[in-house]
Design an enzyme around this catalytic site. Sequence first.
Site, mmCIF file in Angstrom:
data_model
loop_
_atom_site.group_PDB
_atom_site.id
_atom_site.type_symbol
_atom_site.label_atom_id
_atom_site.label_comp_id
_atom_site.label_asym_id
_atom_site.label_seq_id
_atom_site.Cartn_x
_atom_site.Cartn_y
_atom_site.Cartn_z
ATOM 1 N N LYS A 136 8.714 3.889 -15.232
ATOM 2 C CA LYS A 136 8.424 2.885 -14.336
ATOM 3 C C LYS A 136 7.104 2.156 -14.455
ATOM 4 C CE LYS A 136 7.831 3.271 -9.129
ATOM 5 N NZ LYS A 136 7.700 4.140 -7.823
ATOM 6 N N LEU A 194 5.025 -1.042 -4.228
ATOM 7 C CA LEU A 194 5.799 0.210 -4.390
ATOM 8 C C LEU A 194 6.140 0.914 -2.919
ATOM 9 C CD1 LEU A 194 3.051 2.044 -6.663
ATOM 10 C CD2 LEU A 194 4.855 0.509 -7.374
ATOM 11 N N SER A 220 10.930 3.125 -4.393
ATOM 12 C CA SER A 220 10.348 1.928 -5.245
ATOM 13 C C SER A 220 10.623 2.255 -6.913
ATOM 14 C CB SER A 220 8.770 1.983 -5.147
ATOM 15 O OG SER A 220 8.227 2.980 -5.585
ATOM 16 N N GLY A 242 6.797 8.474 -0.750
ATOM 17 C CA GLY A 242 7.705 8.481 0.602
ATOM 18 C C GLY A 242 9.182 8.677 0.215
ATOM 19 N N SER A 244 10.242 7.477 -3.356
ATOM 20 C CA SER A 244 10.664 6.451 -4.220
ATOM 21 C C SER A 244 11.440 7.032 -5.628
ATOM 22 C CB SER A 244 9.195 5.853 -4.767
ATOM 23 O OG SER A 244 8.895 5.056 -3.343
#
Lengths: 559, 559
Positions: A136, A194, A220, A242, A244
Amino acid sequence: MSSKRITNWQSEAAQKRQSLHDLIPSEWILRGDLPPANVQKDVADGFVHQYLSDTEVKYTEAEASTILRLIRLGRWTARDVVGAFCHRAALAHQMTNCLHEIFFEAALDDAQRLDDHLARTGTPVGPLHGLPVSLKDQLHVKGVETTMGYVGWIGTFEGKRGTGKEKVRESELVRELRELGAVLYCKTSVPHTLISGETINNIIGYVPNPKNRLLSAGGSSGGEGALLALRGSPLGFGTDIGGSIRIPAAFNGLYGLKPSSGRIPYEGMANSMDGQNSILSVIGPMATSVETLKLCVEAVLGAQPWLHDPLVVELPWRESIFQQAFNCVNPMAFGLLLNDGQASVHPPVSRALNRVADTLTRLGHKVIDWKPPSHKRGVDIAHDVWAFDGGHDLHAAFSLSGEPISDQIAQNYGNEPRAEKTASQIAAANVAKRAYQKEYMDYWNSTSQVTGTGEPVVAVITPVAPFAAARPGRYNYYGYTTVTNVLDYSAVVIPVTTCDRVLDSFETEYVPFSALDEEVWKSYDPEVYHGTPVGVQLVGRRLEEEKVLGLATMISREI
Amino acid sequence: MSSKRITNWQSEAAQKRQSLHDLIPSEWILRGDLPPANVQKDVADGFVHQYLSDTEVKYTEAEASTILRLIRLGRWTARDVVGAFCHRAALAHQMTNCLHEIFFEAALDDAQRLDDHLARTGTPVGPLHGLPVSLKDQLHVKGVETTMGYVGWIGTFEGKRGTGKEKVRESELVRELRELGAVLYCKTSVPHTLISGETINNIIGYVPNPKNRLLSAGGSSGGEGALLALRGSPLGFGTDIGGSIRIPAAFNGLYGLKPSSGRIPYEGMANSMDGQNSILSVIGPMATSVETLKLCVEAVLGAQPWLHDPLVVELPWRESIFQQAFNCVNPMAFGLLLNDGQASVHPPVSRALNRVADTLTRLGHKVIDWKPPSHKRGVDIAHDVWAFDGGHDLHAAFSLSGEPISDQIAQNYGNEPRAEKTASQIAAANVAKRAYQKEYMDYWNSTSQVTGTGEPVVAVITPVAPFAAARPGRYNYYGYTTVTNVLDYSAVVIPVTTCDRVLDSFETEYVPFSALDEEVWKSYDPEVYHGTPVGVQLVGRRLEEEKVLGLATMISREI
């Protein structure tokens, strides 16, 4: 001034986008447009094969363990494997905008060095010898930028110029992956800030779901999700504050591990609102098989990250916990959360949850209804924490270029910074969070009274989102993932099935219990969703990565 | 209004003080005054014996392991042992103001129940069966108050009235200690706010050092320190956010463990600035022997606190790490910090440090100079964190009664609240702290290049304070302990020697390098200090409690 900046951000973004495109060898450039999304929803699997040789398909569709074994045996070379993944990643990017950085040449050089080393010494450099790993775009890698989707970060180090760290500094995990023998070759796209379950920014645009281009690839870690679904990578790293990691894992039919904080090293990574330490973002692996997640975590922990990241706990891989969960001979109990009372889930999600529960029951395990402390309270705590700085950090990043804020972000953070919380308010939020964690923990313990096994549940099966994947611009409820972050629990996403227009019909007679619930309900369309992967979340307690991976392995083989 | 409050706080404090006194059986009340401090500096050991029977001395001077063994064998009863400690604690309190709460009757009842259980079943209820344990007055215990030294907390639950929790709620560790078989009988005094290395408040006054009443017993776990030094307890719990376990341990000739955060459960305890989560206060044991610390930690971890405190990490007691440190056959390397560049230490402290280093060298281990990243930077980070809320929490507690703030607290927090830090400022402090931790960790790793063992140092020997114990009102430098809290490292205090007026002469020719250094230097007086215990600190990395306890055990047997 204002218009000058607007011109700047557009040209800077276009230039960055183009420079990425220019790094793709011309023979890998797709000619002509893809068919429209409603005609060709799924560009993964069969569709992408048309651009690949049989050998490339063989390499890119092998599991990580196979790749590692065959390279170690000298039957495959790292260079060939890496080359195939570079090609497939380049295709994936052209189909879904899933990449932020491309460094295929450096990767091929690294692969060659690994091949030479193995040929010379007969020994792999480490447990990930020759395995391509995608990252990422929060991880810093030598030779390339980290933009995190911000136009204003182009040509900088986390928004700052002239730091001397630009394109030089590497994140701790990157150092470890190289030490373990992994080959790094690309960084994957993210929503700017993000903080969204969809991946959109002003550099690469929007990331559609490769399994159903009418829907989102999630976020994200959405670039990772799309890349892995297209098998442009055998193993990727996402982050999760949360949902992602879990959201793109579920949306794209992947496995994903959200560890508790302090397990996998986050040291030296770019982040939003860095230093907010009430709910910590965590980094974890995503892959097409759960075995690859295990292999990855075991390898990373073998590098003793606690000696290099001050926030990592000295917890080596605990194989006995994994085996106990995977091979448990006694009945275990599982919690099942079908609805958190905030938003009912779509029919395919409901079916997937029940399918896992039925599988467990069939195997002799117990499944009980999960009736925890209010998830709304957990969600409110998370929203409070994420708003501590009133959006100052992210608005400062946007203002570097004057680029516009996507609707997905503006809906939560507005277009201007808001008032910051004070130390006392933050302390009160931390106390509220701890109280919630304690209450949830006490509830978990109390289930030993009802499981019939004499023990509390070993894990809880929950939705990842109310839907199999979000419709663009319509991701309106994050509670199913968020609560796990507030609790700092470990969780694995398990792909279970795909949406089926026949099995999963629209419940016309459903009576929504709130405006949100109605919105969610109405977003379901059997035709649109047909064929989309559906994943569920298996949630363990804090730092129980081995246990949830063991259980997920057991479930994945039986489902 | 103002005068009314002043009258109130004085009478409330006097009443509380008297109620404590009234809980001491009349036959245990000391008649007449103690000799003046300059005549009878040391009231521990021989002096206190005059008030005790031989049997009471036998019980109270036995190590915890002996007490546990003899009770288990039925040769001693818990009731007799607890009775003896109650008596000695009552004496200790009258000599040093070391108690905030007395509940001897409940303790004797509990002890009787344990004796009955053992007689009936032949089995102890747990590994701490019958052991009296004293608690710092932050732990909530049924039937008694928690004032934490605040007059305004008298008759409340943490300053609030009518919560329904007053004298009912128990802290998680209290629940565990009872489950393990411990007998709770008193709570020990603290400086109001907890943020001082001396123990002083408006309820019980000042806690002098029982080994040298001209000096401080330390703080903030100063009541524990005095009580244990007088052997009014075989095992006590203190807390530490800047040195509050280690300071009273060193000042009173005791062992004390400051664990890393997340090891021993803090859940459900009273605290200052609760919810400040950048540098966490931790709880740990203090005792007259290092074996007791081990026994305690092992027992507490056996209660699986991670199932009951959301901040505790699932790390059971790791005996192999302890044994490896304790019985290491290969040479190990230790760091030695004689001076942190902020304040030179007094001659007795210097002698103690060198004595430990010489012992290790004699045993074949290596000792290297410790040259870490600037400790001043670490101290500045701690001061920044402790000032996040501008003192709002503690000033609010003072204003409940209108009581005056001691000079020890006012020097850091003023007499009025100051501006609070914002979320962005707090985030920046967290980033600075993490960077410091990382740099320190990298330095630690780098010592493998110079130790000659091929490994980095296993632990570092450092001062606890510049002096053996503080002179009242003259505690002016906390850096030696504070940096360990910023790093979240584990540490054990080891008593090494006592100050000697002949061996430890005043260095008249010393040239101070700063005003602070001069102040510290001038506070040394060989006559005043003669006979005072001197301890040193053995610092391990994060969550290395087993290792530092193993090393401390090895050192304590050889020194």
